[in-house]
Design a protein around this motif. Structure first.
Motif, mmCIF file in Angstrom:
data_model
loop_
_atom_site.group_PDB
_atom_site.id
_atom_site.type_symbol
_atom_site.label_atom_id
_atom_site.label_comp_id
_atom_site.label_asym_id
_atom_site.label_seq_id
_atom_site.Cartn_x
_atom_site.Cartn_y
_atom_site.Cartn_z
ATOM 1 N N LYS A 134 0.832 -1.186 0.000
ATOM 2 C CA LYS A 134 0.000 0.000 0.000
ATOM 3 C C LYS A 134 0.872 1.243 0.000
ATOM 4 O O LYS A 134 1.822 1.340 0.768
ATOM 5 N N GLN A 137 -3.648 6.271 0.381
ATOM 6 C CA GLN A 137 -5.081 6.142 0.576
ATOM 7 C C GLN A 137 -5.686 7.511 0.421
ATOM 8 O O GLN A 137 -5.109 8.507 0.857
ATOM 9 N N LYS A 138 -6.819 7.538 -0.192
ATOM 10 C CA LYS A 138 -7.393 8.838 -0.509
ATOM 11 C C LYS A 138 -8.896 8.783 -0.363
ATOM 12 O O LYS A 138 -9.541 7.828 -0.779
ATOM 13 N N PRO A 146 -12.722 5.307 1.606
ATOM 14 C CA PRO A 146 -11.496 5.772 0.952
ATOM 15 C C PRO A 146 -11.007 4.750 -0.065
ATOM 16 O O PRO A 146 -11.357 3.574 0.009
ATOM 17 N N ARG A 147 -10.203 5.212 -0.957
ATOM 18 C CA ARG A 147 -9.630 4.333 -1.961
ATOM 19 C C ARG A 147 -8.190 4.041 -1.582
ATOM 20 O O ARG A 147 -7.435 4.940 -1.221
ATOM 21 N N GLY A 148 -7.875 2.819 -1.633
ATOM 22 C CA GLY A 148 -6.514 2.420 -1.291
ATOM 23 C C GLY A 148 -5.681 2.237 -2.540
ATOM 24 O O GLY A 148 -6.155 1.707 -3.537
ATOM 25 N N TYR A 149 -4.463 2.647 -2.475
ATOM 26 C CA TYR A 149 -3.564 2.530 -3.613
ATOM 27 C C TYR A 149 -2.464 1.533 -3.287
ATOM 28 O O TYR A 149 -1.812 1.648 -2.258
ATOM 29 N N TYR A 150 -2.305 0.613 -4.162
ATOM 30 C CA TYR A 150 -1.314 -0.432 -3.941
ATOM 31 C C TYR A 150 -0.401 -0.548 -5.154
ATOM 32 O O TYR A 150 -0.829 -0.328 -6.275
ATOM 33 N N GLN A 165 -5.944 -0.300 -7.364
ATOM 34 C CA GLN A 165 -6.707 0.537 -6.458
ATOM 35 C C GLN A 165 -7.871 -0.276 -5.933
ATOM 36 O O GLN A 165 -8.535 -0.955 -6.682
ATOM 37 N N GLN A 167 -11.338 0.002 -3.877
ATOM 38 C CA GLN A 167 -12.356 0.879 -3.325
ATOM 39 C C GLN A 167 -13.585 0.086 -2.950
ATOM 40 O O GLN A 167 -14.115 -0.698 -3.735
#
Length: 353
Positions: A134, A137-138, A146-150, A165, A167
């Motif tokens: 990860k 996160q936004k 929130p949306r997680g970015y990996y 991503q 969500q």
DNA sequence: TTGATTTGACCAAG
DNA sequence: CTTGGTCAAATCAA
């Protein structure tokens, strides 16, 4: 380059064959003595296999389309078609790594919508076998979660640019929309996949044993249940996403070969004939979207996926060339770059030794 | 100590 | 400007 598609083909075939074998398994479990859980589990695995295969096909079809030379060969991409000119080369003006922003956009992107039937099943598909890290996160406007970015764990080591991503759906928190970007160019990932597959199969095996011996169905095994939607969204750029670094041909092998119930695969290699003509020209960037609801929950209205194909082929992905020289790269050559054909020795354990 | 996650800042695009 | 995506320092966990 070609080896990437080789690998993909192997993985693809692996998935398809696995699906086939699983279907066979399922057939044998259609008798009343088998438990429903077993059947459900098998169905899940079949769907999962086909889903993966289709994802790959969508990608490959896109590549074939974007690069006319390869179009004829489609996903079977003749090695010569992509050989010569790699679009990267300069990469001089990227002093700042800020233009990853631009480059990100050029990566292929597709989305899976994963429905989770139970809490534990959550990991069934959210954990897709790759190792992700990860990185952000936004909070997204209009979204409750929130949306997680990996990104791929092996990004630095192997230059793997894959990201995803995750969500959570607003309406139905049991649905996760996972947007993948870029393909894994890392080596470890496929192994993980295989490991996982093996793992789950072993679990199935155990399950079956348990059922046969003690008649003790276990919830945990069927909680793989997920509804899965996959859509290919942005298949932009036919550029070489996989610059010069490619997989070794190995990963799909070693672990699969050994055991279990699904007399794993490849043994009956009539697969090639069955899929090559049919899959050569799938409708590429159209709504390649399928949906299954193994949990027998209602379908949710996700059927209309607008494909916004923003293909700016001008952007060129230039992954660090240094990766080529990485030690891992050697593996690339340790295995014969045979053109993948129907006689590929998947079933030969020695090949993977 | 190393690797992963969290989280606010930063950047580009619209 | 706002927003989505990423970075990176701080923090957490094994």
């Amino acid at each position: 380059m070609e080896k990437t598609s080789e690998w993909e083909q192997k993985t693809l075939i692996n998935e398809l064959t696995q699906g086939k074998d699983l279907a066979k398994q399922l057939r044998t479990h259609l008798n009343p003595s088998s438990s429903n859980e077993t059947r459900k589990f098998l169905v899940e695995k079949i769907l999962s296999s086909y889903e993966k295969a289709l994802s790959m096909l969508k990608w490959d079809a896109f590549v074939g389309e974007a690069r006319p030379t390869a179009a004829a060969g489609g996903m079977l991409e003749s090695p010569s078609s992509l050989a010569g000119s790699s679009p990267r080369s300069e990469g001089s003006d990227r002093d700042s790594n800020r233009d990853v922003y631009k480059k990100r956009k050029t990566l292929p992107r597709w989305t899976e919508q994963v429905r989770v039937c139970s809490e534990t099943g959550l990991e069934g598909h959210l954990d897709d076998g790759y190792s992700w890290r990860k990185y952000g996160q936004k909070d997204i406007l209009g979204a409750n979660y929130p949306r997680g970015y990996y990104r791929c764990t092996h990004r630095n080591v192997q230059g793997c640019l894959a990201t995803k991503q995750v969500q959570r759906s607003d309406e139905d928190p049991s649905i996760f929309e996972i947007t993948y970007r870029g393909r894994h160019t890392c080596i470890l990932a496929p192994r993980l996949i295989v490991a996982r597959e093996k793992e789950s199969k072993q679990r199935l095996q155990q399950q079956q044993h348990q059922q046969e011996k003690q008649k003790q169905p276990q919830e945990t095994f069927i909680e793989f249940g997920t509804g899965l939607n996959v859509k290919t969204e942005d298949l932009d750029t036919g550029e070489k996403i996989f610059p010069s670094f490619t997989f070794p041909s190995t990963p799909v092998g070693s672990e699969i070969v050994d055991d279990y119930i699904f007399s794993q695969t490849m043994a009956e290699n009539n697969f090639m004939g069955s899929f090559s003509p049919a899959f050569i020209s799938p409708a590429t960037s159209e709504s390649n979207y399928f949906q299954v609801s193994p949990c027998q929950m209602n379908n949710f209205g996700l059927g209309n996926n607008l494909q916004t194909s923003e293909s700016d082929l001008t952007e060129i992905i230039s992954a660090p060339t240094s990766v080529t020289n990485s030690p891992m790269g050697d593996l690339d050559f340790s295995l014969s770059p045979v053109d993948f054909d129907s006689n590929f020795p998947f079933d030969n354990p020695e090949f993977f030794a």
